[in-house]
Design a protein around this motif. Structure first.
Motif, PDB file in Angstrom:
ATOM      1  N   TYR A  99       0.803  -1.219   0.000  1.00 36.51           N
ATOM      2  CA  TYR A  99       0.000   0.000   0.000  1.00 36.51           C
ATOM      3  C   TYR A  99       0.842   1.279   0.000  1.00 36.51           C
ATOM      4  O   TYR A  99       0.484   2.234  -0.700  1.00 36.51           O
ATOM      5  CB  TYR A  99      -0.963   0.015   1.189  1.00 36.51           C
ATOM      6  N   PRO A 100       1.943   1.371   0.768  1.00 40.83           N
ATOM      7  CA  PRO A 100       2.712   2.624   0.714  1.00 40.83           C
ATOM      8  C   PRO A 100       3.171   2.995  -0.686  1.00 40.83           C
ATOM      9  O   PRO A 100       3.096   4.173  -1.075  1.00 40.83           O
ATOM     10  CB  PRO A 100       3.905   2.335   1.647  1.00 40.83           C
ATOM     11  N   PHE A 101       3.637   2.004  -1.446  1.00 44.43           N
ATOM     12  CA  PHE A 101       4.059   2.314  -2.810  1.00 44.43           C
ATOM     13  C   PHE A 101       2.853   2.651  -3.690  1.00 44.43           C
ATOM     14  O   PHE A 101       2.920   3.552  -4.537  1.00 44.43           O
ATOM     15  CB  PHE A 101       4.822   1.134  -3.401  1.00 44.43           C
ATOM     16  N   TYR A 102       1.737   1.946  -3.481  1.00 49.04           N
ATOM     17  CA  TYR A 102       0.522   2.253  -4.232  1.00 49.04           C
ATOM     18  C   TYR A 102       0.048   3.667  -3.919  1.00 49.04           C
ATOM     19  O   TYR A 102      -0.381   4.407  -4.813  1.00 49.04           O
ATOM     20  CB  TYR A 102      -0.565   1.238  -3.882  1.00 49.04           C
ATOM     21  N   PHE A 103       0.164   4.066  -2.649  1.00 50.31           N
ATOM     22  CA  PHE A 103      -0.228   5.415  -2.253  1.00 50.31           C
ATOM     23  C   PHE A 103       0.631   6.457  -2.956  1.00 50.31           C
ATOM     24  O   PHE A 103       0.127   7.485  -3.426  1.00 50.31           O
ATOM     25  CB  PHE A 103      -0.113   5.556  -0.735  1.00 50.31           C
ATOM     26  N   VAL A 104       1.933   6.213  -3.041  1.00 48.83           N
ATOM     27  CA  VAL A 104       2.825   7.147  -3.728  1.00 48.83           C
ATOM     28  C   VAL A 104       2.462   7.251  -5.202  1.00 48.83           C
ATOM     29  O   VAL A 104       2.468   8.341  -5.786  1.00 48.83           O
ATOM     30  CB  VAL A 104       4.294   6.705  -3.550  1.00 48.83           C
ATOM     31  N   VAL A 105       2.111   6.122  -5.823  1.00 47.14           N
ATOM     32  CA  VAL A 105       1.760   6.125  -7.251  1.00 47.14           C
ATOM     33  C   VAL A 105       0.506   6.950  -7.498  1.00 47.14           C
ATOM     34  O   VAL A 105       0.469   7.797  -8.395  1.00 47.14           O
ATOM     35  CB  VAL A 105       1.580   4.680  -7.764  1.00 47.14           C
ATOM     36  N   ILE A 106      -0.559   6.721  -6.718  1.00 45.34           N
ATOM     37  CA  ILE A 106      -1.800   7.452  -6.961  1.00 45.34           C
ATOM     38  C   ILE A 106      -1.645   8.931  -6.609  1.00 45.34           C
ATOM     39  O   ILE A 106      -2.294   9.781  -7.212  1.00 45.34           O
ATOM     40  CB  ILE A 106      -2.979   6.822  -6.193  1.00 45.34           C
ATOM     41  N   MET A 107      -0.788   9.238  -5.639  1.00 42.35           N
ATOM     42  CA  MET A 107      -0.529  10.645  -5.334  1.00 42.35           C
ATOM     43  C   MET A 107       0.205  11.327  -6.481  1.00 42.35           C
ATOM     44  O   MET A 107      -0.014  12.514  -6.756  1.00 42.35           O
ATOM     45  CB  MET A 107       0.290  10.762  -4.051  1.00 42.35           C
ATOM     46  N   SER A 108       1.064  10.594  -7.166  1.00 38.26           N
ATOM     47  CA  SER A 108       1.866  11.188  -8.228  1.00 38.26           C
ATOM     48  C   SER A 108       1.057  11.507  -9.473  1.00 38.26           C
ATOM     49  O   SER A 108       1.479  12.331 -10.289  1.00 38.26           O
ATOM     50  CB  SER A 108       3.020  10.256  -8.594  1.00 38.26           C
ATOM     51  N   ILE A 109      -0.091  10.852  -9.652  1.00 38.12           N
ATOM     52  CA  ILE A 109      -0.901  11.090 -10.859  1.00 38.12           C
ATOM     53  C   ILE A 109      -2.212  11.805 -10.547  1.00 38.12           C
ATOM     54  O   ILE A 109      -3.011  12.036 -11.457  1.00 38.12           O
ATOM     55  CB  ILE A 109      -1.203   9.760 -11.586  1.00 38.12           C
ATOM     56  N   SER A 110      -2.452  12.161  -9.287  1.00 37.26           N
ATOM     57  CA  SER A 110      -3.669  12.882  -8.923  1.00 37.26           C
ATOM     58  C   SER A 110      -3.494  14.373  -9.187  1.00 37.26           C
ATOM     59  O   SER A 110      -2.407  14.856  -9.523  1.00 37.26           O
ATOM     60  CB  SER A 110      -4.017  12.639  -7.456  1.00 37.26           C
ATOM     61  N   SER A 111      -4.566  15.114  -9.016  1.00 33.32           N
ATOM     62  CA  SER A 111      -4.513  16.560  -9.157  1.00 33.32           C
ATOM     63  C   SER A 111      -3.602  17.157  -8.085  1.00 33.32           C
ATOM     64  O   SER A 111      -3.614  16.695  -6.935  1.00 33.32           O
ATOM     65  CB  SER A 111      -5.920  17.145  -9.009  1.00 33.32           C
ATOM     66  N   PRO A 112      -2.780  18.152  -8.423  1.00 35.06           N
ATOM     67  CA  PRO A 112      -1.888  18.752  -7.416  1.00 35.06           C
ATOM     68  C   PRO A 112      -2.643  19.286  -6.198  1.00 35.06           C
ATOM     69  O   PRO A 112      -2.138  19.197  -5.075  1.00 35.06           O
ATOM     70  CB  PRO A 112      -1.187  19.866  -8.189  1.00 35.06           C
ATOM     71  N   MET A 113      -3.838  19.867  -6.393  1.00 33.58           N
ATOM     72  CA  MET A 113      -4.611  20.377  -5.276  1.00 33.58           C
ATOM     73  C   MET A 113      -5.033  19.248  -4.339  1.00 33.58           C
ATOM     74  O   MET A 113      -4.953  19.382  -3.112  1.00 33.58           O
ATOM     75  CB  MET A 113      -5.841  21.127  -5.789  1.00 33.58           C
ATOM     76  N   GLU A 114      -5.491  18.136  -4.912  1.00 31.07           N
ATOM     77  CA  GLU A 114      -5.913  17.003  -4.092  1.00 31.07           C
ATOM     78  C   GLU A 114      -4.717  16.370  -3.384  1.00 31.07           C
ATOM     79  O   GLU A 114      -4.811  15.966  -2.220  1.00 31.07           O
ATOM     80  CB  GLU A 114      -6.612  15.959  -4.969  1.00 31.07           C
ATOM     81  N   ALA A 115      -3.581  16.307  -4.081  1.00 29.89           N
ATOM     82  CA  ALA A 115      -2.385  15.728  -3.469  1.00 29.89           C
ATOM     83  C   ALA A 115      -1.886  16.596  -2.322  1.00 29.89           C
ATOM     84  O   ALA A 115      -1.482  16.089  -1.270  1.00 29.89           O
ATOM     85  CB  ALA A 115      -1.299  15.545  -4.524  1.00 29.89           C
ATOM     86  N   ALA A 116      -1.905  17.923  -2.511  1.00 29.22           N
ATOM     87  CA  ALA A 116      -1.440  18.828  -1.459  1.00 29.22           C
ATOM     88  C   ALA A 116      -2.374  18.794  -0.254  1.00 29.22           C
ATOM     89  O   ALA A 116      -1.930  18.944   0.892  1.00 29.22           O
ATOM     90  CB  ALA A 116      -1.325  20.247  -2.001  1.00 29.22           C
ATOM     91  N   ALA A 117      -3.679  18.611  -0.491  1.00 27.20           N
ATOM     92  CA  ALA A 117      -4.650  18.546   0.604  1.00 27.20           C
ATOM     93  C   ALA A 117      -4.709  17.169   1.256  1.00 27.20           C
ATOM     94  O   ALA A 117      -5.455  16.988   2.233  1.00 27.20           O
ATOM     95  CB  ALA A 117      -6.035  18.924   0.086  1.00 27.20           C
ATOM     96  N   MET A 118      -3.940  16.207   0.736  1.00 24.08           N
ATOM     97  CA  MET A 118      -3.907  14.833   1.252  1.00 24.08           C
ATOM     98  C   MET A 118      -5.292  14.203   1.267  1.00 24.08           C
ATOM     99  O   MET A 118      -5.708  13.567   2.240  1.00 24.08           O
ATOM    100  CB  MET A 118      -3.295  14.819   2.656  1.00 24.08           C
ATOM    101  N   ASN A 119      -6.026  14.398   0.151  1.00 24.81           N
ATOM    102  CA  ASN A 119      -7.363  13.818   0.026  1.00 24.81           C
ATOM    103  C   ASN A 119      -7.366  12.520  -0.767  1.00 24.81           C
ATOM    104  O   ASN A 119      -8.429  11.995  -1.105  1.00 24.81           O
ATOM    105  CB  ASN A 119      -8.314  14.815  -0.658  1.00 24.81           C
ATOM    106  N   VAL A 120      -6.188  12.001  -1.084  1.00 27.82           N
ATOM    107  CA  VAL A 120      -6.070  10.787  -1.903  1.00 27.82           C
ATOM    108  C   VAL A 120      -5.669   9.637  -0.990  1.00 27.82           C
ATOM    109  O   VAL A 120      -4.640   9.703  -0.312  1.00 27.82           O
ATOM    110  CB  VAL A 120      -5.022  10.978  -3.016  1.00 27.82           C
ATOM    111  N   PHE A 121      -6.494   8.568  -0.991  1.00 22.84           N
ATOM    112  CA  PHE A 121      -6.201   7.427  -0.133  1.00 22.84           C
ATOM    113  C   PHE A 121      -6.286   6.096  -0.875  1.00 22.84           C
ATOM    114  O   PHE A 121      -5.383   5.274  -0.777  1.00 22.84           O
ATOM    115  CB  PHE A 121      -7.166   7.403   1.067  1.00 22.84           C
ATOM    116  N   TRP A 122      -7.378   5.895  -1.626  1.00 22.68           N
ATOM    117  CA  TRP A 122      -7.599   4.579  -2.230  1.00 22.68           C
ATOM    118  C   TRP A 122      -7.532   4.606  -3.748  1.00 22.68           C
ATOM    119  O   TRP A 122      -7.272   3.575  -4.360  1.00 22.68           O
ATOM    120  CB  TRP A 122      -8.950   4.013  -1.795  1.00 22.68           C
ATOM    121  N   TYR A 123      -7.773   5.744  -4.348  1.00 22.43           N
ATOM    122  CA  TYR A 123      -7.753   5.841  -5.808  1.00 22.43           C
ATOM    123  C   TYR A 123      -7.378   7.274  -6.179  1.00 22.43           C
ATOM    124  O   TYR A 123      -7.573   8.204  -5.389  1.00 22.43           O
ATOM    125  CB  TYR A 123      -9.109   5.467  -6.402  1.00 22.43           C
TER     126      TYR A 123
END
Length: 306
Positions: free
Chosen positions: A39-63
């Motif tokens: 999961y930690p690596f999966y979390f890094v992957v989905i954070m890297s391709i999410s919207s910058p605003m969502e990534a900065a707000a830490m709103n990305v957890f499962w997808y």
């Protein structure tokens, strides 16, 4: 008390097969361990391709939320990153080849039964494997050898691994003596025996040494921090260290317009860190399948005592 052989056989099979409940519990625990590991690596992957605003707000957890590849575009266009990539490839290639060679050359003499003091040499090798001189003596040695601020400071100090020598020696000891005696009868020298017979039949343990060394050098950054003040010689992990740990922006010293731009850049930089982690980790993940064929066998056989 006389028991029916058929019943004894059934009890034996029941013990051998185990309990279905225990199997379910062990599989569930193994699945939980796998999820906790991946999961930690999966979390890094989905954070890297999410919207910058969502990534900065830490709103990305499962997808991933949104879809943004701008960070990867910045990475691909960064000349410093590619230079660090090239440096790391040089360190990995030279370091792995040298480490495997030193392990073989150090292990083979310790398997020759006629070598005088062989057991004492093995005991001596255990001392530096557990006890080291520390950072300051190592720094002084590298400096005195003229390796400071050169690629050799990363490659040469780690060329000899005591643990690798012991692993290879243990594996060499499992090779039948009759094979060695046959080679000597045919007129082979020790060098011919080593490079034409011992090494070709030792692919599993060599794969173990190679993958350990590749991962160790690829993930290494502290030696570069100590021995390489020249950024042009820094490996990839040192570049990642500078991006993730050392990069800061002081918004109080900027104008309103510059502050907005800096804030936008900070949002992008937060996601950029995750993208760089993914970009620097993938090569190691892709390397392991090429060694997997020999890795398990070599790790098991190399760990057995002579």
């Amino acid at each position: 008390m006389i028991t029916d052989p058929r019943h004894a056989g059934r009890r034996t099979n029941a013990i051998r097969q185990g309990s279905r409940t225990a199997d379910v519990v062990f599989h569930a625990l193994a699945l939980l361990v796998c999820l906790a590991t991946l999961y930690p690596f999966y979390f890094v992957v989905i954070m890297s391709i999410s919207s910058p605003m969502e990534a900065a707000a830490m709103n990305v957890f499962w997808y991933p939320k949104g879809f943004y590849l701008g960070s990867y575009e910045l990475i691909v266009g960064d000349a410093k990153m590619w230079r660090a990539y090239g440096n790391t490839i040089v360190y990995v290639a030279c370091g792995t080849a040298l480490n495997c060679l030193m392990a073989v050359l150090g292990a083979y003499p310790l398997t020759v039964r006629s070598l005088a003091g062989r057991k004492w040499v093995v005991r001596y090798l255990l001392v530096p494997m557990y006890f080291g001189g520390g950072l300051i003596p190592a720094y002084l040695l590298v400096n005195k050898l003229g390796l400071y601020d050169t690629m050799g400071a990363i490659i040469i100090p780690g060329a000899v691994g005591i643990w690798n020598i012991i692993l290879v020696r243990t594996y060499f000891a499992t090779i039948p003596e009759s094979l060695k005696e046959s080679a000597f009868v045919d007129g082979a020298s020790h060098w011919q025996l080593l490079f034409k017979i011992m090494i070709p039949v030792s692919k599993p343990i060599m794969a173990v040494i190679a993958i350990y060394t590749i991962v160790g050098i690829w993930n290494g950054w502290f030696d570069a921090l100590v021995y390489l003040p020249n950024e042009k010689l820094h490996p990839l992990q040192m570049y990642l260290y500078r991006v993730v740990v050392q990069q800061t922006v002081d918004l109080k010293t900027l104008s309103m317009e510059d502050a907005r731009d800096a804030a936008a850049n900070m949002l992008s930089n937060i996601q950029l860190k995750y993208s760089i982690i993914v970009f620097t980790t993938l090569p190691v993940l892709f390397t392991y399948p090429f060694f997997q064929k020999y890795f398990v066998k070599g790790a098991l056989l190399g760990s057995l005592k002579e």
